[in-house]
Design a protein around this motif. Structure first.
Motif, PDB file in Angstrom:
ATOM      1  N   LEU A 113       0.824  -1.206   0.000  1.00 53.25           N
ATOM      2  CA  LEU A 113       0.000   0.000   0.000  1.00 53.25           C
ATOM      3  C   LEU A 113       0.861   1.260   0.000  1.00 53.25           C
ATOM      4  O   LEU A 113       0.470   2.294  -0.511  1.00 53.25           O
ATOM      5  CB  LEU A 113      -0.947   0.025   1.205  1.00 53.25           C
ATOM      6  CG  LEU A 113      -2.149  -0.912   1.128  1.00 53.25           C
ATOM      7  CD1 LEU A 113      -2.946  -0.833   2.410  1.00 53.25           C
ATOM      8  CD2 LEU A 113      -3.024  -0.561  -0.065  1.00 53.25           C
ATOM      9  N   CYS A 114       2.057   1.150   0.596  1.00 52.05           N
ATOM     10  CA  CYS A 114       2.988   2.277   0.605  1.00 52.05           C
ATOM     11  C   CYS A 114       3.791   2.355  -0.691  1.00 52.05           C
ATOM     12  O   CYS A 114       4.748   3.112  -0.783  1.00 52.05           O
ATOM     13  CB  CYS A 114       3.984   2.164   1.754  1.00 52.05           C
ATOM     14  SG  CYS A 114       3.262   2.287   3.370  1.00 52.05           S
ATOM     15  N   ALA A 115       3.438   1.541  -1.660  1.00 49.21           N
ATOM     16  CA  ALA A 115       4.177   1.461  -2.913  1.00 49.21           C
ATOM     17  C   ALA A 115       5.580   0.899  -2.692  1.00 49.21           C
ATOM     18  O   ALA A 115       6.527   1.256  -3.389  1.00 49.21           O
ATOM     19  CB  ALA A 115       4.240   2.811  -3.621  1.00 49.21           C
ATOM     20  N   LEU A 128      -2.919   6.264  11.119  1.00 45.65           N
ATOM     21  CA  LEU A 128      -1.797   5.554  10.511  1.00 45.65           C
ATOM     22  C   LEU A 128      -2.232   4.864   9.222  1.00 45.65           C
ATOM     23  O   LEU A 128      -1.556   4.949   8.194  1.00 45.65           O
ATOM     24  CB  LEU A 128      -1.221   4.517  11.493  1.00 45.65           C
ATOM     25  CG  LEU A 128      -0.117   3.641  10.892  1.00 45.65           C
ATOM     26  CD1 LEU A 128       1.077   4.486  10.468  1.00 45.65           C
ATOM     27  CD2 LEU A 128       0.328   2.552  11.870  1.00 45.65           C
ATOM     28  N   GLY A 129      -3.375   4.176   9.273  1.00 46.12           N
ATOM     29  CA  GLY A 129      -3.862   3.488   8.079  1.00 46.12           C
ATOM     30  C   GLY A 129      -4.075   4.458   6.929  1.00 46.12           C
ATOM     31  O   GLY A 129      -3.645   4.221   5.800  1.00 46.12           O
ATOM     32  N   ARG A 130      -4.731   5.579   7.232  1.00 44.56           N
ATOM     33  CA  ARG A 130      -4.953   6.588   6.201  1.00 44.56           C
ATOM     34  C   ARG A 130      -3.638   7.087   5.632  1.00 44.56           C
ATOM     35  O   ARG A 130      -3.485   7.289   4.433  1.00 44.56           O
ATOM     36  CB  ARG A 130      -5.694   7.781   6.791  1.00 44.56           C
ATOM     37  CG  ARG A 130      -7.117   7.516   7.024  1.00 44.56           C
ATOM     38  CD  ARG A 130      -7.632   6.774   5.802  1.00 44.56           C
ATOM     39  NE  ARG A 130      -9.004   6.444   6.010  1.00 44.56           N
ATOM     40  CZ  ARG A 130      -9.944   7.360   6.076  1.00 44.56           C
ATOM     41  NH1 ARG A 130      -9.657   8.620   5.911  1.00 44.56           N
ATOM     42  NH2 ARG A 130     -11.160   7.010   6.319  1.00 44.56           N
ATOM     43  N   ASN A 131      -2.671   7.292   6.538  1.00 41.17           N
ATOM     44  CA  ASN A 131      -1.392   7.811   6.077  1.00 41.17           C
ATOM     45  C   ASN A 131      -0.656   6.804   5.209  1.00 41.17           C
ATOM     46  O   ASN A 131       0.054   7.177   4.284  1.00 41.17           O
ATOM     47  CB  ASN A 131      -0.543   8.235   7.270  1.00 41.17           C
ATOM     48  CG  ASN A 131      -1.121   9.456   7.975  1.00 41.17           C
ATOM     49  OD1 ASN A 131      -2.038  10.085   7.450  1.00 41.17           O
ATOM     50  ND2 ASN A 131      -0.597   9.787   9.132  1.00 41.17           N
ATOM     51  N   ILE A 132      -0.842   5.526   5.513  1.00 41.21           N
ATOM     52  CA  ILE A 132      -0.228   4.493   4.670  1.00 41.21           C
ATOM     53  C   ILE A 132      -0.778   4.598   3.244  1.00 41.21           C
ATOM     54  O   ILE A 132      -0.029   4.629   2.265  1.00 41.21           O
ATOM     55  CB  ILE A 132      -0.492   3.093   5.262  1.00 41.21           C
ATOM     56  CG1 ILE A 132       0.414   2.868   6.475  1.00 41.21           C
ATOM     57  CG2 ILE A 132      -0.250   2.011   4.213  1.00 41.21           C
ATOM     58  CD1 ILE A 132       0.189   1.550   7.195  1.00 41.21           C
ATOM     59  N   TYR A 133      -2.096   4.682   3.129  1.00 43.41           N
ATOM     60  CA  TYR A 133      -2.695   4.847   1.804  1.00 43.41           C
ATOM     61  C   TYR A 133      -2.206   6.131   1.132  1.00 43.41           C
ATOM     62  O   TYR A 133      -1.923   6.166  -0.061  1.00 43.41           O
ATOM     63  CB  TYR A 133      -4.223   4.897   1.905  1.00 43.41           C
ATOM     64  CG  TYR A 133      -4.892   3.549   1.966  1.00 43.41           C
ATOM     65  CD1 TYR A 133      -5.068   2.796   0.804  1.00 43.41           C
ATOM     66  CD2 TYR A 133      -5.362   3.033   3.163  1.00 43.41           C
ATOM     67  CE1 TYR A 133      -5.693   1.564   0.857  1.00 43.41           C
ATOM     68  CE2 TYR A 133      -5.989   1.800   3.220  1.00 43.41           C
ATOM     69  CZ  TYR A 133      -6.157   1.068   2.060  1.00 43.41           C
ATOM     70  OH  TYR A 133      -6.777  -0.152   2.098  1.00 43.41           O
ATOM     71  N   ALA A 134      -2.107   7.205   1.921  1.00 45.37           N
ATOM     72  CA  ALA A 134      -1.720   8.494   1.349  1.00 45.37           C
ATOM     73  C   ALA A 134      -0.287   8.451   0.831  1.00 45.37           C
ATOM     74  O   ALA A 134       0.000   8.919  -0.272  1.00 45.37           O
ATOM     75  CB  ALA A 134      -1.874   9.589   2.397  1.00 45.37           C
ATOM     76  N   VAL A 135       0.607   7.870   1.616  1.00 48.00           N
ATOM     77  CA  VAL A 135       2.009   7.802   1.205  1.00 48.00           C
ATOM     78  C   VAL A 135       2.135   6.978  -0.073  1.00 48.00           C
ATOM     79  O   VAL A 135       2.863   7.334  -0.999  1.00 48.00           O
ATOM     80  CB  VAL A 135       2.876   7.209   2.331  1.00 48.00           C
ATOM     81  CG1 VAL A 135       4.251   6.823   1.825  1.00 48.00           C
ATOM     82  CG2 VAL A 135       2.998   8.210   3.471  1.00 48.00           C
TER      83      VAL A 135
END
Ligand SMILES: Nc1ncnc2c1ncn2[C@@H]1O[C@H](COP(=O)(O)OP(=O)(O)OP(=O)(O)O)[C@@H](O)[C@H]1O
Ligand SMILES: [Mg+2]
Lengths: 510, 334
Positions: free
Chosen positions: B77-79, B206-213
């Motif tokens: 998810l973090c690419a 944290l989950g949202r930030n993982i998707y965002a990153v």
């Protein structure tokens, strides 16, 4: 330029549907040889969709196109180019990791015996760039260039080779006056040579400069066309056609009272092009930073937010010097920065709109506590902000990439507004935004200033600098070339300082 | 306008019904359909397939892959990508077993120390992966390839290449083959972890930030997200879950093995991508990823029942992986 000659391009009953949206509904138009045909419409009206179909990026749902009387349909932009239709798209299609030259010749590097030869390329590239007035190093990586320079490279690329029909989708959106004027002159010249041009813009004054004919779209429908005999210079008429409403007052100015210093820059040096800048920004005022491409104005904003490396001097926020700034830290200290490049620094395109609006601002927006997200509140907050900046369509669960360019830009604004910050730095906030939406953005900025926030407006759009600013810093060569206030802010005085004539603080009459 | 919208939904694009169906399939993935087809085929070819104890078997066998696939998903998810999950399982297994067998008397304290040591070494691998990726900007592909070699080497060195025995019986009886409330303990653990991962992904910052990153690291940074922290957290969570899987696997085989888990690298990526996780980051749904694991579990169980040779099985898994990745590209291009 009137009817008798057969049109070069005729578009008939073009329709394009997407799940849940009709982007184009039964649109027809004709472009005569040598005509500059302007497409006008609000954000999301369907302009880019129309030209994507013409250029072979997408097929239409129904309808057809005729080029020189023959029905055509292109499977790819390359095929279109071979048939004489060259396109410069709204979203840049450059490869950031390749150099300027490599990008210009992407996919058509000359080969000799199966191997790429680079001989002669620099000269050709130089010529293409000079044509649009781009002063960039040929071996610079495109990703390291500011957006305006990238846009020029993109245009130069589109103009290479010969074309019968040139399509330009908001080419001047992130250009300054000098580059825009050069491009407009070039379009005029090409048109005089018989090349037809389809030109999309939100800057109405450009229509008077180059347009022969205007087609107006609204919500995917054809709502009117103005020919050479009509008054295509009448901005009010155009705006009314576009929006169906009377034009609003563009630059609001409610009474403001200037307060204490919020942000002070002292002899700031920052990578790559800020060489000693001293500025101050106070609560309750809007301060413009103007300057040409390469003047360093954009880097000043980036440096304050920790996106460009500070190499000397001081950044002082609310009286305390901050060193080793990062965006997280700047936000915590009440400084929010609205990036100009929505695709690169603004949005996570594959994520839904609501997640883009709350991106990084879950806490500040009050929708997350102790790291837990209140999803219902998040949706409600996102909806409210979609309304506030008028993003259309208002479906917050759609992926950001499915929104039109202008609506994506509004999402970047919405996110910044979630922070209750005291300092707001806008970097080219109205790039690609339609007239009405511009008025909305200016109203938001005015509200902020009235509420006692310090507002910084970095912009290449001179009218917006003149219309909005209480004070203006004009930058040249990484320094402040002029500091203007009140009556002294005129088109003449700003333009004069663009090229570095040292008018200093004496011009200020306090 | 609203009438237009309705019309638009009613008859989507040029291809009409066909392309609408195709779009739907791309959205949810072909996965549910394929899964049903496969179950039917296996059930017809081999009646034992649908027997209760076989279904339980599939569950038991899939638990370990499920944990590791969820771990892999967090990183994808973090690419980014974690190639070291297999080696981590091996190292964790060896360390856990060695610790347990070296504590005098065995018993509960041995078990606790062993589990702690296993988790600890797993998290250490994750920390190295995360820090090097985040701060030194080395592609995760390279970093985790490196830690793979280090962890594998260490596991072989410590175990001398032989199984480590001497694990307390209580450990494997409870965590390996134990049953609680009629359900195998590993399955219960996996379900609890899945719920926790769900909460992290969808209900936490944290989950949202993982998707965002993963969606756009630059934009995430400008939005004030501490990208480096998010990356390190993702790698830590990944290794933590992988270590947990390694510990449960150790209990299951009742010994520490340096050869455990080599197949997990490929299978976890395959299952995650099969479940619609994008290799380019920012996209992926936990529910579908779990379905991806079930798919692989059913596939290998069915092939085993039908006595398909392991060579052919490898070949089939490879084809499935390539198809999944191709589908990912199609979806991205749409
Ligand atoms: N791939 C897509 N899927 C779904 N909807 C789409 C897609 N592409 C465009 N749209 C929708 O079609 C409409 C027209 O979009 P388009 O990009 O043509 O607008 P535009 O006139 O170029 O606007 P702008 O001035 O903001 O660039 C918008 O409502 C947009 O959301
Ligand atoms: Mg557009």
């Amino acid at each position: 330029m009137t009817e008798p000659c057969e049109p070069l391009l005729r578009v008939e009953n073009l329709t394009r549907r997407f799940p849940g949206v009709v982007a184009l509904n039964d649109v027809s138009l004709a472009v005569a040889p040598g005509e500059v045909h302007v497409l006008l419409g609000e954000n999301g009206a369907g302009k880019s969709t129309l030209i994507k179909i013409l250029a072979g990026v997408q097929p239409p749902s129904s309808g057809q196109m005729m080029l020189e009387g023959r029905p055509v349909s292109f499977a790819s932009p390359r095929e279109a180019k071979e048939a004489g239709v060259s396109t410069v798209f709204q979203e840049l299609s450059l490869v950031p990791t390749l150099t300027v030259t490599e990008n210009l010749f992407l996919g058509r590097l000359p080969t000799r015996g199966g191997l790429v030869t680079r001989r002669g390329l620099p000269a050709l590239a130089k010529e293409a760039l000079d044509r649009v007035g781009a002063e960039v190093r040929l071996d610079a990586r495109v990703g390291s260039l500011p957006r305006s320079a990238q846009q020029l490279v993109e245009i130069a690329k589109g103009l290479m080779g010969s074309a019968k029909l040139l399509i330009l989708d908001e080419p001047t959106a992130s250009l300054g006056d000098r580059e825009s004027d050069q491009l407009l002159a070039l379009v005029k010249k090409l048109s005089a040579e018989g090349v037809s041009v389809i030109y999309i813009t939100h800057r109405l004054k450009e229509i008077a400069q180059i347009g022969h004919r205007v087609t107006v779209l609204r919500d995917g429908n054809y709502v009117g066309g103005l020919g050479p005999d009509d008054e295509i210079h009448d901005n009010n008429r155009l705006v009314e056609l576009m929006t169906g409403r009377k034009p609003e007052k563009l630059y609001p100015r409610s009474p403001r009272s200037t307060g204490e210093e919020r942000l002070v820059l002292q002899e700031l040096h920052a990578a790559p092009d800020v060489n000693g800048v001293t500025m101050e920004f106070r609560a309750g005022e809007i301060v413009g930073i103007a300057g040409l491409l390469g003047s360093g104005k954009s880097s000043v904003g980036q440096a304050c937010f920790g996106l460009s490396r500070v190499t000397g001097g001081k950044v002082v926020i609310d009286g305390t010097e901050v060193t080793r700034i990062t965006p997280t830290m700047a936000l915590r200290r009440g400084l929010v920065y609205y990036p100009s490049d929505r695709k690169r620094q603004g949005l996570a395109l594959v994520r839904p709109m609501y997640a883009n609006i709350t991106l990084g601002s879950l806490g500040p927006a009050g929708v997350a506590r102790f790291g837990m997200v209140n999803r219902r509140k998040e949706q409600a907050t996102a909806r409210a902000h979609v309304k506030r900046v008028n993003i259309r369509p208002g479906d917050v669960n759609r992926r950001a990439e499915l929104f039109s360019g202008g609506n994506q830009q509004k999402a970047v604004l919405a996110r910044g507004l979630l922070h209750d910050a005291d300092i707001h730095i806008f970097d080219e906030p109205t790039v690609g935004i339609d007239v009405n939406a511009k008025a909305d953005v200016y109203r938001v900025m005015d509200d902020l200033a009235q509420a006692g926030k310090a507002v910084v407006l970095i912009s290449s759009d001179l009218p917006e600098i003149l219309g909005m600013s209480d004070r203006v810093y004009v930058m040249h060569d990484g320094r402040v070339a002029a500091h203007l206030e009140g009556e002294a802010i005129t088109e003449g005085s700003v333009l004069a300082s663009f090229f570095g004539s040292k008018t200093n603080d004496r011009e200020i009459k306090v | 306008m609203s009438a237009d919208i309705v019309a638009g939904t009613a008859q989507t694009t040029a291809g009409g019904l066909h392309s609408r169906l195709f779009n739907r399939l791309l959205e949810f993935g072909l996965l549910p359909v394929l899964l049903v087809v496969m179950v039917v085929v296996f059930a017809v070819a081999e009646p034992r397939f649908l027997a209760m104890d076989n279904l339980e078997n599939i569950g038991r066998q899939s638990v370990y892959l499920l944990l590791i696939t969820m771990a892999q998903m967090l990183v994808l998810l973090c690419a980014e990508l974690d190639l070291s999950v297999g080696a981590t399982v091996a190292l964790v297994s060896v360390i856990t077993a060695l610790t347990m067998s070296s504590v005098a008397g065995g018993g509960t304290s041995a078990i606790i120390l062993g589990v702690a040591a296993g988790l600890g070494v797993g998290l250490l691998v994750g920390l190295v992966n995360g820090v090097v990726v985040a701060y030194l900007k080395v592609p995760s592909f390279m970093v985790t390839l490196g830690t793979t070699s280090v962890a594998t080497g260490a596991a072989l060195l410590l175990s001398n290449g032989a199984p480590v025995t001497g694990i307390p019986l209580a450990f494997s009886d409870t965590w390996g083959t134990g049953v609680f409330l009629g359900l195998p303990v590993p399955i219960i653990v996996a379900v609890l972890v899945a719920v926790a991962v769900y909460v992290v992904l969808y209900w936490t910052t944290l989950g949202r930030n993982i998707y965002a990153v993963g969606g756009n690291a630059d934009a995430a940074k400008v939005a004030g997200i501490r990208v480096n922290w998010v990356l390190i957290s993702a790698f830590l969570l990944c290794s933590g879950l992988t270590a947990l899987s390694g510990i449960l696997l150790t209990a299951r085989v009742a010994s520490g093995e340096a050869t455990l888990g080599t197949s997990f690298v490929l299978l976890s990526i395959a299952a995650a991508v099969l479940g619609g996780t994008s290799l380019f980051g920012g996209e992926g749904r936990l529910g579908l990823v779990i379905l991806g694991v079930v798919f692989i579990g059913v596939l290998s169980n069915g092939m085993n029942l039908l006595r398909v040779s392991s060579y052919v099985q490898q070949l089939v898994i490879g084809v499935v992986l390539i198809s999944a990745v191709a589908l990912d590209r199609l979806r991205a291009r749409r």
